[in-house]
Design a protein around this motif. Structure first.
Motif, PDB file in Angstrom:
ATOM      1  N   UNK A 164      34.312  37.180  62.777  1.00  0.00           N
ATOM      2  CA  UNK A 164      35.350  36.143  62.839  1.00  0.00           C
ATOM      3  C   UNK A 164      34.975  34.926  61.982  1.00  0.00           C
ATOM      4  N   UNK A 165      36.034  34.233  61.538  1.00  0.00           N
ATOM      5  CA  UNK A 165      35.847  32.942  60.868  1.00  0.00           C
ATOM      6  C   UNK A 165      35.853  31.880  61.956  1.00  0.00           C
ATOM      7  N   UNK A 166      34.724  31.206  62.110  1.00  0.00           N
ATOM      8  CA  UNK A 166      34.556  30.263  63.211  1.00  0.00           C
ATOM      9  C   UNK A 166      34.487  28.834  62.671  1.00  0.00           C
ATOM     10  N   UNK A 167      35.216  27.931  63.332  1.00  0.00           N
ATOM     11  CA  UNK A 167      35.068  26.508  63.043  1.00  0.00           C
ATOM     12  C   UNK A 167      34.410  25.863  64.249  1.00  0.00           C
ATOM     13  N   UNK A 168      33.289  25.214  64.011  1.00  0.00           N
ATOM     14  CA  UNK A 168      32.582  24.474  65.066  1.00  0.00           C
ATOM     15  C   UNK A 168      32.818  22.992  64.805  1.00  0.00           C
ATOM     16  N   UNK A 169      33.684  22.362  65.607  1.00  0.00           N
ATOM     17  CA  UNK A 169      34.080  20.975  65.385  1.00  0.00           C
ATOM     18  C   UNK A 169      33.286  20.034  66.277  1.00  0.00           C
ATOM     19  N   UNK A 170      32.714  19.002  65.666  1.00  0.00           N
ATOM     20  CA  UNK A 170      31.933  18.013  66.408  1.00  0.00           C
ATOM     21  C   UNK A 170      32.467  16.620  66.102  1.00  0.00           C
ATOM     22  N   UNK A 171      32.156  15.670  66.967  1.00  0.00           N
ATOM     23  CA  UNK A 171      32.545  14.280  66.741  1.00  0.00           C
ATOM     24  C   UNK A 171      31.823  13.709  65.532  1.00  0.00           C
ATOM     25  N   UNK A 172      32.492  12.796  64.846  1.00  0.00           N
ATOM     26  CA  UNK A 172      31.855  12.125  63.730  1.00  0.00           C
ATOM     27  C   UNK A 172      31.523  13.058  62.594  1.00  0.00           C
TER      28      UNK A 172
END
Length: 554
Positions: A99-107
């Protein structure tokens, strides 16, 4: 992107400090292509909007610990951060599945949070990844607070995480004259200021403290290292159950804190932080809400009118067939809902915008015209002046038997529409097929929490765009509190509001929802300026109601 070794791909993405508008173009592209979105709770609503339909969005298990980076959005209630292990397990499992994964974090992934550890885990497992930088909280928040970190002479800038800072770190920053950007929490700001003074910084060094930076809940206090405790005490900022909230503190003689009154562009927006009730149908509220956000407001859309098909659809069906067979010279749309009703009937018959070939199309205003363009139809006539039935009639040509082969107009409209346009077209020599395309009925009551906010003064303003929105809102939710600013689109709407016991504060100069929003913004700006001239704290209308918590911004 092509996956390597049978693995998927991971994008570590910085979602910025809170304002959804700070997402980068590259971030939006990555989100649109993601199969799986793994996001910290405090940025989930910011990034989920751009995720493609069908993307898997698993919930991360949150663990209560102080969040030193990033700011919760409007719906977040705690700064809980998921453990690194939870996130890594989700990311690795999805990536191993191709899978194409996006790991989104603050800042920013490289400056805020623990993304570095997760990147190392991917590297060790041979999973390809990329990094999409974001606006770091330590950079974005001071910019929104009106605090430049450097001046023309170019002072040094040091970034300090108070949670992990050692005594050596405090000693180095305290002994220098660099601008210090300190990531800490509301209830530990005073302790951080004490560390810097103990390390050699002068007590009169300027200091700004910003909470909920880049969001419409942003608040900034200006003080010095020596007076911040007193400022918090006088403003009753602490003790507070919200003391765990992350803040960005900027310390330094050359940081620009002294000029904040002139540079605080974000918090000085005319409706900054105002909670504005928009009682319209959801489709019509979107562009108005966008405009309100540009003034710093927090729009809350409450549908007061529900749109339903006509009770007897035969008349509408005959009219649509007449369009195809050449029965009409003109079709006039008086609302976005009328466009929607005709479009749905077209789709039902397998028709598209090509069926309008040879027919002249009129739109009552810009919003209706935009809805037609989205349908694939460019209107031939939009009022050059007032955007109303009267304005449309002013520009409508009289029927001319020489130039007009057909004398009939198709007018799809609401069941409760006025007769102004019909009478005017007949006077101009046209025959009118006045057809009920949809019915407007009172919407269901909003949730109890919203009803209580309306009656209890939780809203700062309410926009009334027609007499029916006044009657329907009062009918389904109750009368707005007397501290709430009442803004009306025209004299008739204002009269209805007054008949319901409401004090009208703002009247639009033109019957346009966008002019109404402009008028409310002008009212807010004048109110803000009057408070400043009187030497009073700038407060929102809702903060003046009995029992409301008074906030002080310095």
């Amino acid at each position: 992107m092509v996956a390597a070794h049978g693995h998927g791909h991971v994008t570590f993405l910085g979602a910025g400090p809170g304002d959804p508008g700070l997402l980068t173009l590259r971030a939006v592209e990555a989100l649109a292509a993601a199969d799986v979105l793994v996001a910290e709770p405090q940025v989930l609503d910011v990034v989920r909007t751009h995720a493609r339909s069908g993307a898997d969005v698993p919930r991360l298990a949150a663990h209560d610990r102080d969040a030193q980076h990033g700011h919760a959005d409007e719906t977040s209630t705690s700064p809980s951060i998921p453990s690194v292990g939870d996130a890594v397990n989700l990311v690795m499992e999805a990536a191993r599945g191709g899978k194409r994964v996006v790991r989104a974090v603050s800042g920013d992934p490289g400056l805020d949070g623990n993304a570095g550890e997760e990147m190392l885990a991917c590297a060790a497992a041979g999973i390809p990844f990329e990094v999409v930088p974001g606006v770091a909280a330590a950079v974005g928040v001071p910019a929104y607070a009106g605090v430049p970190l450097r001046d023309a002479q170019g002072a040094d800038v040091r970034f300090v995480d108070a949670r992990t800072a050692s005594q050596r770190c405090w000693a180095e920053v305290g002994a220098s004259d660099a601008t210090a950007v300190v990531s800490t929490t509301l209830d530990t700001v005073v302790a951080a200021a004490g560390e810097l003074v103990a390390a050699g910084r002068k007590p009169d060094t300027p200091l700004t403290v910003t909470v909920a930076g880049t969001t419409t809940r942003q608040r900034t206090w200006t003080a010095t290292l020596g007076t911040i405790a007193q400022v918090f005490k006088q403003g009753k900022v602490l003790p507070s159950p919200e003391g765990h909230q992350p803040v960005i503190a900027v310390v330094g003689e050359r940081s620009g804190a002294a000029q904040r009154d002139q540079l605080a562009w974000f918090e000085s927006k005319p409706l900054f932080g105002w909670k504005v009730l928009v009682p319209r149908t959801k489709e019509q509220a979107a562009s108005l809400s966008d405009q309100l956000r540009s003034y710093g407001a927090v729009p809350h859309e409450v549908p007061t009118i529900a749109v339903e098909p006509p009770r007897t659809p035969q008349q509408m069906e005959r009219a649509v067939k007449g369009l195809v067979t050449g029965r009409y010279e003109w079709i006039a749309f008086t609302s976005v809902n009328a466009v929607k009703a005709v479009r749905e009937k077209f789709e039902e018959y397998g028709l598209d915008a090509r069926a309008f070939a040879g027919i002249k199309v009129a739109a009552v205003g810009e919003q209706t015209a935009r809805a037609l363009v989205e349908f694939g139809v460019k209107p031939d006539l939009v009022p050059s002046g007032e955007q109303s039935a009267a304005g449309l009639l002013e520009d409508w040509p009289p029927y001319d038997p020489v130039f007009d082969p057909i004398d009939r107009v198709f007018l799809p409209r609401a069941d409760i529409a006025t007769e102004t346009l019909v009478a005017g077209l007949i006077e101009l020599g046209w025959e009118v097929d006045d057809v009920t395309a949809y019915r407007t009925v009172r919407a269901s009551p909003p949730p109890a929490e919203t009803r209580e906010a309306i009656k209890g003064g939780g809203f700062d303003a309410v926009l009334f765009t027609s007499s029916s929105t006044v009657r329907n809102l009062v009918g389904i939710a109750g009368k707005p509190h007397n501290v709430t600013v009442i803004a009306c689109i025209g004299p008739a709407t204002a009269k209805t509001a007054e008949e319901h016991g409401l004090r009208v504060d703002v009247l639009s100069p033109e019957p346009s929802v966008h002019k109404l929003a402009e008028a409310l913004a002008a009212f807010g700006a004048a109110r803000r300026e009057a408070a400043r001239e009187a030497g009073e704290a700038v407060t929102r209308p809702s903060e003046r109601r009995p029992g409301a918590r008074r906030r002080r911004t310095t």
